[in-house]
Every structure is written in structure tokens, then in C-alpha cells.
Design a protein around this motif. Structure first.
Motif, short mmCIF file in Angstrom:
data_model
loop_
_atom_site.label_atom_id
_atom_site.label_comp_id
_atom_site.label_asym_id
_atom_site.label_seq_id
_atom_site.Cartn_x
_atom_site.Cartn_y
_atom_site.Cartn_z
N GLY A 86 1.79 6.11 6.65
CA GLY A 86 1.56 5.27 5.48
C GLY A 86 2.25 5.85 4.25
O GLY A 86 2.85 6.94 4.30
N LEU A 87 2.16 5.13 3.16
CA LEU A 87 2.75 5.59 1.91
C LEU A 87 1.92 6.71 1.29
O LEU A 87 0.70 6.66 1.29
CB LEU A 87 2.85 4.42 0.92
N VAL A 88 2.61 7.71 0.77
CA VAL A 88 1.95 8.81 0.07
C VAL A 88 1.98 8.50 -1.42
O VAL A 88 3.03 8.14 -1.96
CB VAL A 88 2.66 10.14 0.35
N PRO A 89 0.85 8.59 -2.13
CA PRO A 89 0.86 8.34 -3.57
C PRO A 89 1.86 9.26 -4.28
O PRO A 89 2.02 10.43 -3.93
CB PRO A 89 -0.59 8.67 -3.99
N ALA A 90 2.56 8.69 -5.25
CA ALA A 90 3.56 9.40 -6.05
C ALA A 90 4.81 9.76 -5.26
O ALA A 90 5.61 10.58 -5.71
CB ALA A 90 2.98 10.66 -6.70
N SER A 91 4.99 9.15 -4.09
CA SER A 91 6.19 9.41 -3.30
C SER A 91 7.23 8.34 -3.57
O SER A 91 6.93 7.25 -4.07
CB SER A 91 5.85 9.44 -1.81
N VAL A 92 8.48 8.65 -3.23
CA VAL A 92 9.60 7.73 -3.43
C VAL A 92 10.32 7.57 -2.10
O VAL A 92 10.73 8.55 -1.47
CB VAL A 92 10.58 8.25 -4.49
N VAL A 93 10.47 6.32 -1.66
CA VAL A 93 11.10 6.00 -0.39
C VAL A 93 12.34 5.17 -0.66
O VAL A 93 12.30 4.19 -1.41
CB VAL A 93 10.14 5.22 0.53
N LEU A 94 13.45 5.55 -0.04
CA LEU A 94 14.71 4.82 -0.16
C LEU A 94 15.00 4.14 1.16
O LEU A 94 15.07 4.79 2.21
CB LEU A 94 15.84 5.79 -0.53
N VAL A 95 15.17 2.81 1.13
CA VAL A 95 15.44 2.02 2.33
C VAL A 95 16.83 1.42 2.22
O VAL A 95 17.12 0.68 1.28
CB VAL A 95 14.39 0.90 2.51
N GLY A 96 17.70 1.77 3.17
CA GLY A 96 19.08 1.27 3.17
C GLY A 96 19.38 0.46 4.41
O GLY A 96 18.68 0.56 5.43
#
Length: 463
Positions: A86-96
Motif C-alpha cells: 500500500g501507499l506509505v504516508p509522505a511517500s512519493v511514487v513515480l509511475v511511467g
């Protein structure tokens, strides 16, 4: 009058800065990638922008770490798998991914699922108008979700909006290449704009504690467009892969600070958007015909997930005096050439006068060397005209002397094969004999292969 800022040139592939333009970047070797960027003049002691003396940073010990915050489940299991839970709070994910592959569709579906679970989610698009996003949501069947959407490319306006929203849990920016910061004297999509816009958004996400998902464009070579430093700034980098003419889509993690890398999620593109594929092995093998020569089933591993794939080989006499053709889809061309040389030199299988076509069915790209044995089995089957057993799977690495080497996580591969009804497995001898790590699987017979010639001899005897 304010002093005009200087001019420099930056490579949009790697971010290296030069004082003058050149046709080729000396750092990464790419051609015609240098773009003119604005550079602020250095501050002087009399300048109001001169930096003040820094403050001492507080040092802490390694022990005493606070409990990590709970992950935010997106509601899409395949996406959560690739994210590491799942998503981690304060995280940044880049989807290409390539244009039209389904990046925006996947993230809009995920954002609507999150909003449907009571989370405050913002979807900000720089490529579509608000009405266009609504039409796409209606087509996907999520038009009734309580999702906040906006259309803007001005990062200053986006930051001001996010500052005024205290309860935001996740933000989607589609895409980072369309964002624009007025303090940077260049067009959207340039190296300086992408770097500056990403920095402002990432800094806000870290400070406010919401999860940030950035959509990124890719170049024709398949790499993410913009400065390479963008991949270092984010916490996770994921690529959305697949053939636009094929229904399967693969979400692959290339970097993940909070989970395993090389993990994959499998989706099928339908008229109602992307659907999860919980058992990709059964889907990849659904159209397989076991009585055709030149086909073999590979028991592979993608991240932590075992996946069974069909490897297809076709041999044809070369035409005229031209060099033999080697056409490969889903595998490494150089590795195929090496395997052909081993088969001819070590095993006596003459393939140098043949055109060779190799395909991994389903659109998945295989990168692990464990596929060597399955490819060899498909090539030998095509050369002899004898189909491989319909209930047999293969895995193992082949060395230059023709020896079959062991690979990792054989237990998971065998369990997946047994689950799908296979009753035979061809694997390296060192794993099948005398190894305490492998456990027998009920209903599955292990066939030991120590050298590639053993596989050739067995097929010749069967013929």
C-alpha cells in the motif's frame, strides 16, 4: 534594473549541465538532448538573496525509532502488491509508461477506490480538462466516487490549494512533465522545469504527510523523460508495460524504498478499464496448445510471484545469401545468440543456417537467466519436430560449456506448476539431488538435467 540570469545547457536525459550547446552529451552519450535552461546568478554578500549562516543539525542515535504509520490500501491488490503493501504516508511514487498504456486509467481507478473508502484524495491533471476526467470516470464506472479533481499546470496554484486542504491523504499529479513553475524561465517539460516542479511538490508532500503519485512520460527508448535526478528524488519508481494491441498490462517496480523491487502486478485492459489478474499463470497459458513443436513452459519468477509462461520458437531456412535472422519478442537477443552457439557447439544441434524466431507469449518481458532451459527446450523441439510434454515445465540457467546451473526459489516455481496441473519438471541436477532446501511436491515428477546435451539426447530418444 535586475541583472539578467545566465544561460546554460542541460541534458534532458541525465541532467548534466554544460556552458555551451553540443550535439552529444559527454556524460550519457545521447544525441540532441541538450536544452537551454535559465540559471539564477550567484548571490553576493550585498545581495538580499545571500544565504545566511546555517544552523547546527540535531544528531540522533540509530535506536529508538518510532513505529511506522499504517499503509494506505488503494483497494487494488495488484497495485498494493507492487507498492509493497500500500501507499506509505509522505511517500512519493513515480509511475511511467508509454502513451496510451493505461497509466491515467489505473491511477484514476485507484484514486476513486481510495475516495470510496473515506480517504480525501485529489486528482490534478495538466493534460485533461475537468469534464474530460469526468467522462473517463463515467466510462470506467467510477463516476459516482467522491473524488476531488482539478485541471491546472501552475505548481504555485497547486501548492496553495494543497496548503489550504488539511485532511488530504493522497494526491495524483498527471503528469509531472506538464507542470510549470513561473520562477523558472523555460517551457514545461524541460529539465529545469521538471526538476523544480518535482522538488516543490515533493517537499510539500514530505512536510504535510500525504502520499504523492507523479505520472511521468517515457522516451522512445523506454526511459523516463526528464532529468535522471527525478528518479532519485522519489521513493518508488514503477513502469507500466505492455503492448497496446494486447490486453495484458504489467506494472513493474524498478525502485522501492518500502518494498521489494522487480515485483509485478498484472492487469487486463477491458472496455471498463483495467481489471486485476489474480492468477496470471493461468491467463498466460489459457490459449496454449501442447501438441505443437517449438513450445515449452517456463516456470519463472517475477519479484516474489511465480509465473508460468509459454516460450515459442520457430525455425525456418534462411533465404538467399543473407545472414540468418534472429527475431526475439520478450527476451534478450544477445542471450538467444549465446544459447544458439551452445546448442551448436556443445550439443551438435545445427541451427546456424536457420532463421530463428522466439516469442514469450502474453507480452511479458523475461529478464532472469532461469529461462535458458525453457528456451533451449523450445528450440530443440522446433529442430526435431517433436512437441514437448504438455504437462512439463522447465527452468534453469545454461552456461557456456552447456552445464545447467541452479536458480533461486525452486520451491515456489514447483508449487505454482503443481497448482496448475503440471506433473513433470525439468530442472538443474544440483537442485533436484542432494539439496535440503527443495521439498517434494505431490504429483510432480522431477527430471534432473546436468548438461544441455542430456535434454537433446532425451528428445532424440523420444523421437
Amino acid at each position: 534594473m535586475a541583472k539578467r540570469s545566465g544561460r546554460q545547457f542541460a541534458c534532458r536525459a541525465c541532467g548534466t549541465v554544460y556552458s555551451k550547446w553540443a550535439g552529444q552529451c559527454e556524460a550519457c552519450g545521447e544525441w540532441n538532448t541538450l536544452e537551454e535552461v535559465a540559471v539564477e546568478p550567484l548571490a553576493t554578500s550585498s545581495s538580499p538573496r545571500a544565504s545566511s549562516k546555517g544552523r547546527r543539525v540535531r544528531l540522533e542515535g540509530l535506536e529508538g525509532m518510532a513505529a511506522p504509520p499504517p499503509r494506505i490500501q488503494t483497494g487494488i491488490e495488484e497495485l498494493d502488491r507492487v507498492l509493497g503493501g500500500g501507499l506509505v504516508p509522505a511517500s512519493v511514487v513515480l509511475v511511467g509508461g508509454d502513451p496510451g498504456i493505461g497509466k491515467s486509467t489505473l491511477l484514476l481507478q485507484a484514486a476513486c477506490k481510495l475516495a470510496g473508502r473515506g480517504e480525501r484524495v485529489l486528482y490534478i491533471s495538466g493534460e485533461e480538462a475537468v469534464d474530460q476526467i469526468r467522462l473517463r470516470a463515467l466510462r470506467l464506472g467510477v463516476g459516482q466516487a467522491t473524488l476531488d479533481i482539478a485541471a491546472s499546470i501552475n505548481v504555485a496554484d497547486i501548492v496553495a490549494t494543497l496548503e489550504a486542504e488539511p485532511d488530504v491523504r493522497a494526491v495524483v499529479i498527471d503528469s509531472i512533465q506538464t507542470m510549470w513553475l513561473e520562477t523558472v524561465e523555460s517551457a514545461p517539460g524541460t529539465v529545469s522545469q521538471v526538476r523544480a516542479c518535482a522538488f516543490e511538490l515533493i517537499r510539500l508532500a514530505k512536510r504535510r504527510g500525504f502520499s504523492l503519485i507523479l505520472v511521468g512520460h517515457v522516451t522512445k527508448e523506454g526511459a523516463l523523460a526528464g532529468p535522471r535526478v527525478l528518479e532519485h528524488m522519489v521513493d518508488a519508481v514503477m513502469y507500466f508495460e505492455g503492448d497496446r494491441g494486447h490486453q495484458f498490462r504489467i506494472l513493474r517496480a524498478a525502485k522501492n524504498r518500502f518494498g521489494a523491487t522487480d515485483e509485478i502486478g498484472v492487469f487486463a485492459m477491458t472496455d471498463r478499464g483495467l481489471e486485476e489478474v489474480s492468477n496470471p499463470s493461468a491467463l498466460f497459458l489459457a490459449e496454449r496448445r501442447g501438441n505443437i513443436a517449438g513450445s515449452a513452459v517456463f516456470a519463472g519468477l517475477e519479484g516474489t510471484r511465480p509465473v508460468l509462461l509459454e516460450v515459442q520458437a520457430l525455425l525456418a531456412p534462411k533465404s538467399g545469401d543473407n545472414a540468418p535472422r534472429r527475431a526475439v519478442v520478450g527476451w534478450d537477443t544477445g542471450r538467444l545468440s549465446m544459447l544458439l552457439a551452445v546448442l551448436e557447439t556443445r550439443c551438435g544441434v545445427k541451427l546456424s543456417g536457420m532463421d530463428v524466431y522466439l516469442n514469450v507469449a502474453g507480452g511479458l518481458k523475461v529478464v532472469e537467466p532461469a529461462a535458458d532451459l525453457a528456451v533451449a527446450a523450445a528450440l530443440i523441439s522446433a529442430a526435431t519436430g517433436m512437441p514437448t510434454s504438455a504437462g512439463e515445465v522447465y527452468f534453469g540457467e545454461v552456461g557456456l560449456s552447456g552445464e545447467v546451473r541452479q536458480v533461486s526459489q525452486a520451491d515456489a516455481r514447483l508449487k505454482e506448476a503443481a497448482k496448475l496441473g503440471f506433473d513433470k519438471a525439468v530442472l538443474p541436477r544440483r537442485i533436484a539431488r542432494g539439496s535440503a532446501r527443495i521439498k517434494p511436491v505431490e504429483g510432480l515428477t522431477l527430471r534432473e538435467i546436468g548438461h544441455l546435451s542430456d535434454l537433446v539426447t532425451a528428445d532424440m530418444e523420444a523421437d
